[in-house]
Design an enzyme around this catalytic site. Structure first.
Site, PDB file in Angstrom:
ATOM      1  N   LYS A  87       0.811  -1.220   0.000  1.00  0.00           N
ATOM      2  CA  LYS A  87       0.000   0.000   0.000  1.00  0.00           C
ATOM      3  C   LYS A  87       0.844   1.269   0.000  1.00  0.00           C
ATOM      4  O   LYS A  87       0.482   2.259  -0.621  1.00  0.00           O
ATOM      5  CB  LYS A  87      -0.925   0.008   1.213  1.00  0.00           C
ATOM      6  CG  LYS A  87      -1.952  -1.102   1.091  1.00  0.00           C
ATOM      7  CD  LYS A  87      -3.132  -0.919   1.993  1.00  0.00           C
ATOM      8  CE  LYS A  87      -4.138  -2.016   1.667  1.00  0.00           C
ATOM      9  NZ  LYS A  87      -5.258  -2.033   2.596  1.00  0.00           N
ATOM     10  N   GLU A  93      -4.026   7.995   7.567  1.00  0.00           N
ATOM     11  CA  GLU A  93      -4.817   8.585   6.485  1.00  0.00           C
ATOM     12  C   GLU A  93      -5.973   9.387   7.048  1.00  0.00           C
ATOM     13  O   GLU A  93      -6.534   9.030   8.079  1.00  0.00           O
ATOM     14  CB  GLU A  93      -5.417   7.464   5.632  1.00  0.00           C
ATOM     15  CG  GLU A  93      -4.531   7.016   4.496  1.00  0.00           C
ATOM     16  CD  GLU A  93      -5.177   5.910   3.692  1.00  0.00           C
ATOM     17  OE1 GLU A  93      -6.293   5.472   4.039  1.00  0.00           O
ATOM     18  OE2 GLU A  93      -4.560   5.481   2.713  1.00  0.00           O
ATOM     19  N   ARG A 118      -6.249  -7.927 -11.060  1.00  0.00           N
ATOM     20  CA  ARG A 118      -6.900  -9.186 -11.468  1.00  0.00           C
ATOM     21  C   ARG A 118      -8.324  -8.873 -11.896  1.00  0.00           C
ATOM     22  O   ARG A 118      -8.764  -7.718 -11.809  1.00  0.00           O
ATOM     23  CB  ARG A 118      -6.934 -10.146 -10.292  1.00  0.00           C
ATOM     24  CG  ARG A 118      -7.507  -9.450  -9.050  1.00  0.00           C
ATOM     25  CD  ARG A 118      -7.989 -10.369  -7.988  1.00  0.00           C
ATOM     26  NE  ARG A 118      -8.350  -9.643  -6.770  1.00  0.00           N
ATOM     27  CZ  ARG A 118      -9.546  -9.122  -6.528  1.00  0.00           C
ATOM     28  NH1 ARG A 118     -10.523  -9.228  -7.415  1.00  0.00           N
ATOM     29  NH2 ARG A 118      -9.787  -8.470  -5.401  1.00  0.00           N
TER      30      ARG A 118
END
Lengths: 170, 501, 501, 170
Positions: free
Chosen positions: B116, B200, B292
């Site tokens: 991340k 965050e 994906r």
């Protein structure tokens, strides 16, 4: 000789078939009487016409004796048929101390992750006694009463069926 | 061109991939564990190879077993589906080392987007907005508190190596900060062996909106518009729709361009998804990239007409994209409901077991992608999703009402499912108005988790039907000996006949 | 607005209409004959009324019974579906006389289009091309011969009151004309009580192409493009597709305009279809108008996105069309295959009976509209069509290959069906190239009617599977007593075990 | 004690199970031996893995004794299991003059429209003896041999089942 009764939750009604002619059935349920066009259209599905209205109703036996799971669109019911045999059976279970509240089971199949108690242990209401996992999710099962563990029927790692007795309280 | 594909997955997505292979004239190889011998993907495939015992750690997650199966069947490509090894960079490398095509991006792309912190860094560089916060791992608590202050409350503390909600803490005020920081760290080291965290800005009413992209190895990247995935339970999507009800044409174009930029920044190849968080004021922030195919890809297929699995295979074969951005339109509106084997009223407890009966909905604008069938027993080892129901309408209203109609046609007996719960979502006025965020399920839990009201008279009919079934069971069990009430009826009738004569 | 609709039909189309009603919040009433108590349309409806014994002449075709059922249930509209009373002008009048909405055109429109000679006259007036020939009934043989000479061979002599191939004669040369004329007349008087005939140019390689139209009562008429329906057996369509592979943009626009003109010329209201014959040189001729919904309407729904049944209901409610011509596009390609309960290898002999098992195809771009289910017994009294399979693709090729894939997924056990036959059509190179006319089935009969070649080894597996099933049956029948071969195996095994010890 | 044989068309093969271990079956068919992973996945459907290849094969009993209808994708077979009982049964039918060629039946259910012959009538090969209608289509059934009508088992208007004997020849 006692009659057959039908039970949903707290409601219990005697039932009796009055007449059958082909699909047409007259049946009494409690104080009501119904005149139905009833036909089994698939395994587990009945089609009913009642005063013109069409109902497609699913029914399936459950693992509990005489208990059927019934569904109509959004409504699902557990229906118990109380007949002489069931009364006898329930009495016998009770006298053997095996009434339902003494048995801990899990409503889904799964794998036993942890057994938290041993035979002879004392437990309180709400104590977690067994942890079962299915589909990557663990669920805890608690004792519904205060008492002693009479029997532990499964071990860690066992694959279990739905509604199978896992732990018996005294 | 690829001529044989091994699908390193099971169930619904394996079957869905095989359908596209079949339409392309490509042979398919299934792999299966002990528990999956009867699974539809084994039956549907041209070939099927047993790869181990039931737990996925001993079968679907064992890289070597899958690569051996591909080699022994002469498969020239592996499609990983979603979940399992689909975002495992090491697996992608191993596959390619064997000279087998991995249908997916390079392992570098997977790695860059898998971490991340590195993903945030790359996105910032590519000028894709990220949620305000730190980019680096923070070890120093005092520094962390400074950062928190700078961002402004509320903030979310997240484990760098995290996932699944572990090592996450939401902080609303200064007095909670230090405790939250410490407990996030300790949880993170337990769960992932790494106690570094990042911080965050916490968005209070976020929308989860993602963009589907397709990229070939010749530098062409297009997006196939957005999917709104804010209806979630336990951080898992259960309803998705496209277009998003909050999207404006300008925002769509801007976010689409950012999604393409994000894919380009990691030299992406194949089908992928850029997930964003969007706040009430339509500010959007990069969340993560899924490298994906997504579970919810069919709604994009329905509004754009593009078969995403076919495109994945063409891209992996080295072909150029057949479409330019200008060829892709959104036609109408599509919604997907995920049908899970679970009991929503009971904290979404999984409900594996035997499928006694299944009736799938049909008609205009309805697609089902599933894998269970009558007599199939859903194993306890894998994901509880059993099928996906997708409806399309010229308008959002039509798609919703068609979904409701289809959910009502959907009969699955033997297990508990999320069907009734999904109906209640489709009937919820705020969902119908398109006014919802990721807190939707929580906000509306009173209505969503309470069973629907009784349709008048059904309880009586339920009693009668159970009784009729009981009589039939009794007849079968007792070899024709009718139970008591039935014989009462016969006697009564006989009496009547006599008195009539 | 309409709140309750009685569907004067059965099976597939009744269910399909009810699906749209459900999505519009309209209650549905089914009617059923003795043979149809278990039919899905009875189960799917909100209400169901028994209207007589099994032959349709005693139930579905009895106008009064249907109107009584509508009145007794308080239905405010009747949808006739297709077939049965759907093009019966008298029925439309009777329904409206009762103050019930007939979902269809005026009885005048039905009458004008129902009589072939009057329809030709009206079309000519409206400047819609008709097949060269007479417009009037011809009684005088000499006059008839003159007309034949003027048109030029080959010509078709047709009974004015005709249908179903009766009273029709194809004439290639002058020497055959008089005999053909006389025998057509005599057959016509026997069959229809009317010996008048008309004469038409015979098109040797005709395409059957039709245009779907929608017209409201406010003067708005639009078309929803064409359907190519040239694949027919015994004058019945079995495969339809849209767009037509022979269509050009110019021809499409011109024919669309003519279709609208045709509908306007009879003040048409509702959904209707203008059927044309198109020859090798793309000359087109009005054939007839179907003043009702068509079996093949789903392919139009798929490429235009318009739910035609909903539009029928809205129009019948007096609403204005929600679409203008410019709103309607053809998106991609759709094909319909009609699945019949019949044996194509045996002259399409009907095959009613018990459905032991049915598995419907699923996935992207696939729609099934059917009505049979496991345990349902298809009655001997009605049409053999049991379902319609519709596939969509971005291109015609994709739609065809998807159809083939879907037909392979379609399992129906217990009866014979046309599924394998349809697969052979989808695999036929001339079908794939779009080079076919109404003679397709005849032209390709050697390939189409010969069973597919054996897949290597399947015969052995068939033997083994039958044997395993036999063993299981034997076990059940004999209460656990194993049959001979099975006990041999057991004995052998026992011996082995002994010798191993 | 004669072995069991399997018959498709003109091909007949002896069959024998050699070994069964769970799903894994070794079986001999004629001179071939197969090693299969075979499992019944649904009523009437078997899944077979043979040398890695996956086959989903449908099977259903027919109304004929020991005859099964088997299908795999485009290929359909009628498979007969010839066991001692069937041999005995067929011999008995034959000696009673009831071998199959003497019985006229219709492969589909329907309604008898016309019976063209009476008991005692002589018929030639190809003579239409009965007309049956189903789904608005009439089908004619012909005599397969020259002979005399022994018995007419149905009348006009009768609803008939598939493969039910309709007319018996001598």
């Amino acid at each position: 000789m006692s009659a057959i009764e039908i039970k949903i939750g707290n409601r219990t009604e005697p039932v009796e078939i009055i007449e059958i002619k082909g699909n047409k059935i007259r049946i009494s349920l409690g104080i009501k009487e119904f005149c139905l066009d009833l036909v089994k259209v698939e395994d587990n599905i009945y089609s009913i016409l009642l005063e013109g209205k069409s109902y497609d109703i699913e029914v399936a036996a459950t693992k509990k004796k005489n208990v059927y799971s019934v569904r109509y669109i959004n409504n699902a019911y557990n229906v118990e048929i109380v007949d002489a045999e069931l009364r006898y059976y329930q009495n016998r279970l009770k006298s053997a101390g095996l009434s339902e509240e003494n048995i801990i089971s899990c409503p889904m199949p799964g794998k036993v992750v942890r057994v938290m108690v041993n035979e002879g242990d004392s437990v309180d209401t709400g104590d977690v006694v067994i942890v079962v996992s299915a589909m990557k999710m663990e669920s805890e099962y608690k004792s519904g009463k205060t008492g002693k563990i009479k029997e532990v029927l499964v071990g860690e790692g066992d694959i279990i069926d739905a509604n199978m007795p896992l732990i018996v309280l005294e | 061109m690829i001529s044989k594909i091994l699908i390193a997955n099971r169930g619904e997505i394996a079957v869905r991939i095989m359908r596209s292979c079949k339409e392309m004239g490509i042979e398919t190889v299934a792999v299966f564990s002990d528990a999956d011998r009867k699974s539809l993907h084994v039956r549907y495939a041209d070939e099927a190879i047993h790869i181990g015992s039931s737990p996925s750690t001993e079968s679907y997650l064992v890289k070597e077993k899958i690569i051996n199966a591909a080699n022994s069947t002469g498969s020239d490509a592996i499609h990983p589906g979603y979940g399992f090894l689909s975002e495992n960079a090491e697996f992608a490398d191993l596959v390619r080392k064997e000279g087998i095509i991995f249908i997916g991006p390079s392992s570098d792309s997977i790695r860059m987007m898998g971490d991340k912190i590195s993903a945030r860094r790359i996105m910032t560089k590519a000028d894709v907005p990220v949620v305000p916060g730190t980019r680096k791992k923070i070890d120093d608590d005092i520094k962390a508190l400074k950062v928190i202050k700078r961002i402004g409350y509320p903030v979310m503390i997240k484990a760098s190596a995290g996932g699944g909600g572990k090592g996450m803490r939401l902080v609303y005020k200064e007095s909670e900060s230090l405790d939250a920081l410490k407990s996030a760290r300790s949880e993170a080291i337990d769960a992932f062996g790494d106690d570094s965290v990042y911080i965050e800005k916490y968005l209070s009413k976020p929308h989860h909106i993602e963009f589907q992209i397709l990229a070939d190895r010749h530098g062409n990247v297009i997006h196939l518009y957005e999917r709104e995935c804010s209806i979630q339970r336990r951080h898992q999507k259960i309803v998705e729709e496209t277009p998003s009800p909050i999207m404006t044409p300008e925002l769509r174009q801007e976010m689409g361009e950012k999604a393409i930029a994000a894919a380009r920044s990691v030299n992406y190849e194949g089908a992928g998804t850029i997930e964003f968080l969007v706040d009430e004021n339509l500010n959007y922030y990069f969340l993560e990239m899924n490298t994906r195919l997504q579970v919810e890809h069919p709604i994009t297929e329905r509004v754009t007409g593009v078969d995403l699995v076919k495109e994945q295979i063409r891209i992996a074969s080295g072909e150029k994209l057949a479409y330019e951005q200008a060829d892709i339109f959104q036609d109408g509106h599509a919604i997907e409901c995920r049908i899970y084997a679970e009991d929503p009223e009971n904290n979404f407890m999984p409900s594996p077991g035997l499928i006694r009966k299944i009736t799938e909905p049909m008609g205009f604008g309805v697609r089902t992608d599933g894998y269970v069938y009558e007599g199939y027993e859903i194993p306890i080892y894998y994901d509880p999703m059993i099928s996906k129901l997708i409806t399309w309408g010229r308008t959002r209203d039509e798609a919703i009402i068609r979904m409701l109609r289809s959910l009502e046609e959907y009969y699955i007996m033997g297990i508990r499912t999320s069907i009734d719960f999904l109906k209640r979502i489709m009937e919820n006025p705020e969902f119908i108005n398109g006014q919802y965020d990721t807190h939707f399920i929580d906000t509306h839990k009173e209505k969503l988790f309470c069973p629907s009201e009784d349709i008048a008279g059904t309880e009586d009919l339920a009693m009668i039907v159970a009784f009729m079934e009981y009589l039939e069971d009794a007849k079968i069990k007792k070899n024709g000996l009718p139970p008591q009430s039935f014989s009462n009826w016969k006697m009564r009738n006989r009496k009547r006949n006599i008195s009539r004569q």
